[in-house]
Design an enzyme around this catalytic site. Structure first.
Site, PDB file in Angstrom:
ATOM      1  N   TYR A  27      -0.199  11.062  24.337  1.00 54.46           N
ATOM      2  CA  TYR A  27       0.222  11.596  23.186  1.00 54.46           C
ATOM      3  C   TYR A  27       0.654  12.921  23.730  1.00 54.46           C
ATOM      4  CZ  TYR A  27      -2.123   8.430  19.921  1.00 54.46           C
ATOM      5  OH  TYR A  27      -2.701   7.207  19.372  1.00 54.46           O
ATOM      6  N   PHE A  47      -2.158   3.385  10.776  1.00 59.73           N
ATOM      7  CA  PHE A  47      -1.131   3.370   9.675  1.00 59.73           C
ATOM      8  C   PHE A  47      -1.673   2.960   8.430  1.00 59.73           C
ATOM      9  CE2 PHE A  47       2.273   2.333  12.999  1.00 59.73           C
ATOM     10  CZ  PHE A  47       2.356   3.550  13.610  1.00 59.73           C
ATOM     11  N   PRO A  59       6.184   4.697   4.778  1.00 61.43           N
ATOM     12  CA  PRO A  59       5.269   4.985   4.080  1.00 61.43           C
ATOM     13  C   PRO A  59       5.486   3.848   2.921  1.00 61.43           C
ATOM     14  CG  PRO A  59       6.099   6.854   4.319  1.00 61.43           C
ATOM     15  CD  PRO A  59       6.880   6.059   5.103  1.00 61.43           C
TER      16      PRO A  59
END
Length: 282
Positions: free
Chosen positions: A60, A209, A216
């Protein structure tokens, strides 16, 4: 509903609401955040709210997220468990590239140790190949490499990410598995059977998620349920996950202290049987 979970054969007492650190990096999980001080503040607020489980990875950023965690929280609280993942790296074009040779996995472990400021990693997940979900390929060789790192004392516990049931079984022939981290939410429930199997085995399941991720969830039922409970759709989705199975650990990510507080508050939200039934139909 228990607020804690301890995977079998470990001494980890994990609060079931944790924190996913992916959003601490810049856009597309690349480079530094716009406001590093705000990122540090979110991590410190997480500790104040009782979170004791942080999910991260040195890819990340790359490196950025772990360096911010170290800046914010080192020296770490004794009860804090940091879970990281290896098996991928970032290309110069911000792509996500498999990196699963023994040498690459060893290098990734040392990157995580250095950037987090640790001598040993609590839990390391092997992130198996497949950008659209598990590809079903053998993970035996990477797991053997990780077992060697565990035997050397660099890793305490091994987990898996982006895997199917057959890959979990293959890994368990090589080493104990303490957690599985896969894509799962109200509308993406391919892992229902796997979750129940893992629960029976005392293995944590960690969905990523939880509200759909980059796309979404769009659900009138979810929106109406949230309004009726004076909650947010994210809080309802998290509460549904926590009630789904006792081995479920959630790691919602945010770069906002306000959203962090909302996520933690979801742990107190109780959904009755009729509400759960309605949400299950999404």
């Amino acid at each position: 509903m228990s607020k804690h979970y301890t995977p079998r054969n470990t001494d980890l007492q994990l609060n079931r609401i944790g924190y996913g650190a992916m959003q601490l990096a810049g856009p597309h999980v690349w480079g530094p955040p716009k406001d590093r001080a705000a990122a540090v503040a979110v991590l410190r607020a997480a500790m104040e709210l009782g979170i004791n489980h942080i999910d991260t990875s040195d890819f990340y950023g790359p490196h950025v997220t772990n360096q911010i965690i170290r800046e914010a929280l080192h020296p770490y609280r004794d009860d804090l468990t940091i879970v990281t993942k290896i098996g991928f790296r970032r290309g110069e074009d911000q792509s996500w590239l498999p990196a699963a040779s023994a040498e690459e996995l060893r290098s990734a472990v040392h990157d995580n140790l250095r950037n987090l400021g640790l001598d040993v990693l609590d839990v390391v997940n092997y992130r198996a190949p497949g950008l659209e979900g598990a590809d079903g390929s053998s993970i035996a060789e990477p797991l053997k490499a990780m077992l060697r790192l565990k035997e050397e004392g660099l890793i305490r516990h091994i987990g898996l990410s982006n895997v199917n049931a057959e890959q979990v079984a293959e890994a368990q022939q090589i080493t104990d598995i303490v957690c599985v981290q896969n894509h799962y939410n109200l509308a993406h429930r391919k892992d229902d059977a796997l979750i129940d199997t893992l629960a029976a085995q005392g293995i944590a399941y960690v969905p990523f998620f939880p509200l759909g991720g980059f796309s979404p969830l769009q659900s009138e039922v979810l929106t109406q349920t949230a309004a009726a409970l004076h909650a947010t759709p994210m809080q309802v989705a998290l509460a549904w996950l926590l009630q789904r199975s006792p081995n479920m650990l959630v790691i919602p990510g945010t770069s906002s202290v306000t959203h962090l507080r909302e996520n933690v508050a979801a742990g107190a939200l109780q959904l009755d049987a009729a509400t759960v039934q309605a949400l299950n139909a999404i």
